[in-house]
Design an enzyme around this catalytic site. Structure first.
Site, PDB file in Angstrom:
ATOM      1  N   ALA A   1      54.153  37.199  27.000  1.00 16.17           N
ATOM      2  CA  ALA A   1      53.378  36.883  27.164  1.00 16.17           C
ATOM      3  C   ALA A   1      51.598  38.275  26.758  1.00 16.17           C
ATOM      4  CB  ALA A   1      53.529  37.782  28.885  1.00 16.17           C
TER       5      ALA A   1
ATOM      6  N   GLY B   1      49.641  36.985  24.759  1.00 15.70           N
ATOM      7  CA  GLY B   1      49.371  36.222  23.674  1.00 15.70           C
ATOM      8  C   GLY B   1      47.125  36.072  24.542  1.00 15.70           C
TER       9      GLY B   1
ATOM     10  N   ARG C   1      42.257  28.888  24.750  1.00 19.80           N
ATOM     11  CA  ARG C   1      41.727  27.823  24.922  1.00 19.80           C
ATOM     12  C   ARG C   1      41.906  28.207  27.001  1.00 19.80           C
ATOM     13  NH1 ARG C   1      47.274  24.910  22.936  1.00 19.80           N
ATOM     14  NH2 ARG C   1      48.284  26.855  23.561  1.00 19.80           N
TER      15      ARG C   1
ATOM     16  N   GLY D   1      51.749  35.296  16.655  1.00 20.50           N
ATOM     17  CA  GLY D   1      52.956  34.567  17.063  1.00 20.50           C
ATOM     18  C   GLY D   1      54.229  34.973  17.593  1.00 20.50           C
ATOM     19  N   THR D   2      54.301  33.737  18.818  1.00 27.32           N
ATOM     20  CA  THR D   2      55.491  34.147  19.476  1.00 27.32           C
ATOM     21  C   THR D   2      56.350  34.624  18.016  1.00 27.32           C
ATOM     22  OG1 THR D   2      56.427  31.549  19.345  1.00 27.32           O
ATOM     23  CG2 THR D   2      54.779  31.780  20.870  1.00 27.32           C
TER      24      THR D   2
ATOM     25  N   ASN E   1      47.622  25.975  29.286  1.00 32.56           N
ATOM     26  CA  ASN E   1      47.145  26.459  27.849  1.00 32.56           C
ATOM     27  C   ASN E   1      45.563  26.429  28.439  1.00 32.56           C
ATOM     28  OD1 ASN E   1      49.195  26.867  26.147  1.00 32.56           O
ATOM     29  ND2 ASN E   1      49.532  24.924  26.594  1.00 32.56           N
TER      30      ASN E   1
ATOM     31  N   TYR F   1      31.367  41.993  67.918  1.00 28.68           N
ATOM     32  CA  TYR F   1      32.337  42.802  66.800  1.00 28.68           C
ATOM     33  C   TYR F   1      33.261  43.693  67.668  1.00 28.68           C
ATOM     34  CZ  TYR F   1      33.609  45.853  63.002  1.00 28.68           C
ATOM     35  OH  TYR F   1      33.413  46.927  62.272  1.00 28.68           O
TER      36      TYR F   1
ATOM     37  N   TYR G   1      29.794  52.896  63.051  1.00 24.75           N
ATOM     38  CA  TYR G   1      29.694  53.472  61.337  1.00 24.75           C
ATOM     39  C   TYR G   1      28.535  54.664  62.938  1.00 24.75           C
ATOM     40  CZ  TYR G   1      29.210  54.031  56.838  1.00 24.75           C
ATOM     41  OH  TYR G   1      28.679  54.668  55.295  1.00 24.75           O
TER      42      TYR G   1
ATOM     43  N   ALA H   1      25.366  44.192  81.557  1.00 22.60           N
ATOM     44  CA  ALA H   1      25.417  43.745  80.628  1.00 22.60           C
ATOM     45  C   ALA H   1      23.552  44.629  79.759  1.00 22.60           C
ATOM     46  CB  ALA H   1      24.800  42.803  81.532  1.00 22.60           C
TER      47      ALA H   1
END
Ligand code: UD1
Ligand code: CA
Length: 460
Positions: free
Chosen positions: A12, A14, A18, A81-82, A234, A373, A394, A430
């Site tokens: 992992a 690399g 691409r 490289g791998t 890739n 809310y 808040y 209300a």
């Protein structure tokens, strides 16, 4: 528990050039989880804990994403490289004291547990020095080409960039899937022979194949036909293809287990989600993380659920969003409901359209049907919250709590300035702005008195 037969090495390191991205390719997500998550998930049951990972490009990001893998990452400082990645991990592999090492490309999120266990089983039976999985996709694309001799025996893997039909013959269609099983004692002497004299200037793990063949070792390719399970990702296009395949694979599994899906190919369910048989979901819809949807729950379309529990008989109406929320049995949410972290709806409670709930508990049968809310609150059982109620939680510095007792009635367009407590059975007029506690059963009203003043109109 560790497997005494094999450990595993995940490549992992690399960059994933691409992919055209600044973040490491293996952290790109499919259905809300990274590529590496799927690779680890598939390896776990067969391998246990001895899973090492080569990291390189943005290593710290990869390590941070998997704290449980701590101490099993190996840094490949330069990505040469791998084959070079394997060399970097070799000491750790040898120290694992097992016979074999399974090596897998980290960019293969479609891999399944059974792919790993079947492959290991075939290696066990065959006793190969080096085995790798091969596939025969419709398009060999950038996969390494498998070359076999007259007798059908594997001779080499030649990378697409190095493949020359004049030298290697016509392409057979069989390619390297990026999953290998290496007998550690056999491969030990081959690693230093890898070279980077090829068109990429990289050390290829795939060159181990012809090196092993030259030494007369037992090299086998386990061909699994067209299977997309080892598809390597890739590019963004391949990522999209793989994500679609995973989505359909999951939806199919859900349908077969007894979940009803409408518009099934647009139902997106992450790999950590549990959906019980008897649930009904309409797509498009997304459910991610550690969510659990229990039997008899109904999820309508355009709903997004992350890390939440929906109990049986609950109805989540269209366009609702749930995150780290708990919806009790027989509750109703939405349409356009929003449950943020810490929202708990107890049995039979209801939130309607444009209601947002954060870190708040709605007791049994409580209702907030419209435009409200509720944050940092406790709402007693059976309480009714009128349209337009806002808990003012808040003060610009701190968050404060609103507590409302059972069976209270909060009139429409009420502002509850926290900290404040409204007693059980209390009634709020209300349009009130409530700043003082209201005792059980009392009426609280805090609004300007209406004055009607007659006006005389003059004609101009
Ligand atoms: C590789 C194989 C190819 C095979 C294909 C299958 C090689 C040389 N080629 O090609 O035969 O058909 O996978 O999908 O192996 N990585 C490192 N360090 C590095 C380079 C890569 O850790 O220095 C990791 C990458 O992060 C990736 C994996 O190795 O997860 C494979 O690398 P990638 O560049 O994707 O190889 P492919 O070109 O796909
Ligand atoms: Ca690849």
């Amino acid at each position: 528990m560790n497997n005494s037969f094999a450990c595993a090495l995940v490549l992992a390191g690399g960059k994933g050039t691409r992919m055209h991205s600044d973040s490491p390719k293996v952290l790109k997500s499919l259905l809300g989880e990274s590529m590496l998550y799927y690779v680890y998930k598939a390896l776990g049951p067969s391998i246990g804990e001895s899973i090492f990972t080569i990291v390189g490009f943005a290593a710290e990001q990869v390590e941070k994403a998997f704290p449980e893998m701590k101490d099993r990452f190996v840094l490949q400082e330069e990505q040469l490289g791998t084959g070079h990645a394997l060399q970097m991990g070799w000491e750790r592999i040898k120290a694992a004291c097992v016979e074999y090492c399974l090596v897998i490309n980290g960019d293969t999120p479609l891999v399944q547990e059974s792919v790993i266990s079947d492959f290991l089983e075939s290696v066990k039976n065959d006793g190969a020095d080096l085995a790798f999985m091969s596939i025969t996709p419709d398009d060999p694309a950038s996969f390494g080409r498998v070359i076999r001799g007259q007798d059908g025996q594997v001779v080499a893997i030649v990378e697409a960039k190095d493949y020359d039909e004049a030298v290697h013959g016509p392409v057979s269609g069989e390619v390297n899937a990026g999953l290998y099983c290496l007998k550690i004692s056999s491969v030990d002497g081959l690693l230093s022979k890898l070279s980077n004299k090829n068109n990429s200037g990289e050390y290829y793990i795939t060159d181990l194949v012809d090196l092993a063949v030259e030494c007369g070792m037992n090299v086998t390719a386990v061909n699994v036909g067209k299977s997309i399970d080892m598809m390597g990702i890739n590019s963004p296009f391949e990522l999209a293809q793989a994500e679609t395949a995973l989505k359909l694979r999951t939806a199919e599994q859900l349908l077969k287990s007894g979940v009803t899906l409408h518009n099934w190919d647009s139902v997106v369910v992450g790999p950590g989600v549990v959906v019980e048989p008897g649930v009904e979901i309409t797509g498009p819809c997304e459910i991610y993380g550690q969510s659990v949807i229990k039997r008899g729950a109904v999820i309508q379309s355009h709903v997004r659920i992350v890390d939440s529990v929906v109990e049986s008989g609950a109805l989540i109406k269209a366009y609702s969003h749930l995150e780290e929320a708990h919806v009790g049995s027989d509750c109703m949410v939405g349409p356009y409901g929003r449950l943020r972290p810490g929202a708990v709806l107890e049995e039979g409670s209801k939130i309607g359209n444009f209601v947002e709930v954060k870190k708040a508990v709605l007791g049994k049968g409580a209702k907030a049907s419209h435009l409200t809310y509720l944050g940092d609150s406790e709402i007693g059982a059976g309480t009714n919250i009128g349209a337009g109620t806002i808990t003012c939680n808040y003060d610009g510095v701190n968050k404060h709590k609103t507590v409302i007792g059972e069976g209270a009635f909060i009139g429409s367009n009420t502002a509850l300035v926290a900290p404040v407590t409204i007693g059980a059975g209390a009634l709020i007029g209300a349009g009130s702005t409530i700043t003082k506690n209201v005792k059980d059963g009392d009426l609280g009203v805090a609004r300007g008195k209406q004055v009607n003043i007659s006006r005389t109109f003059k004609k101009s």
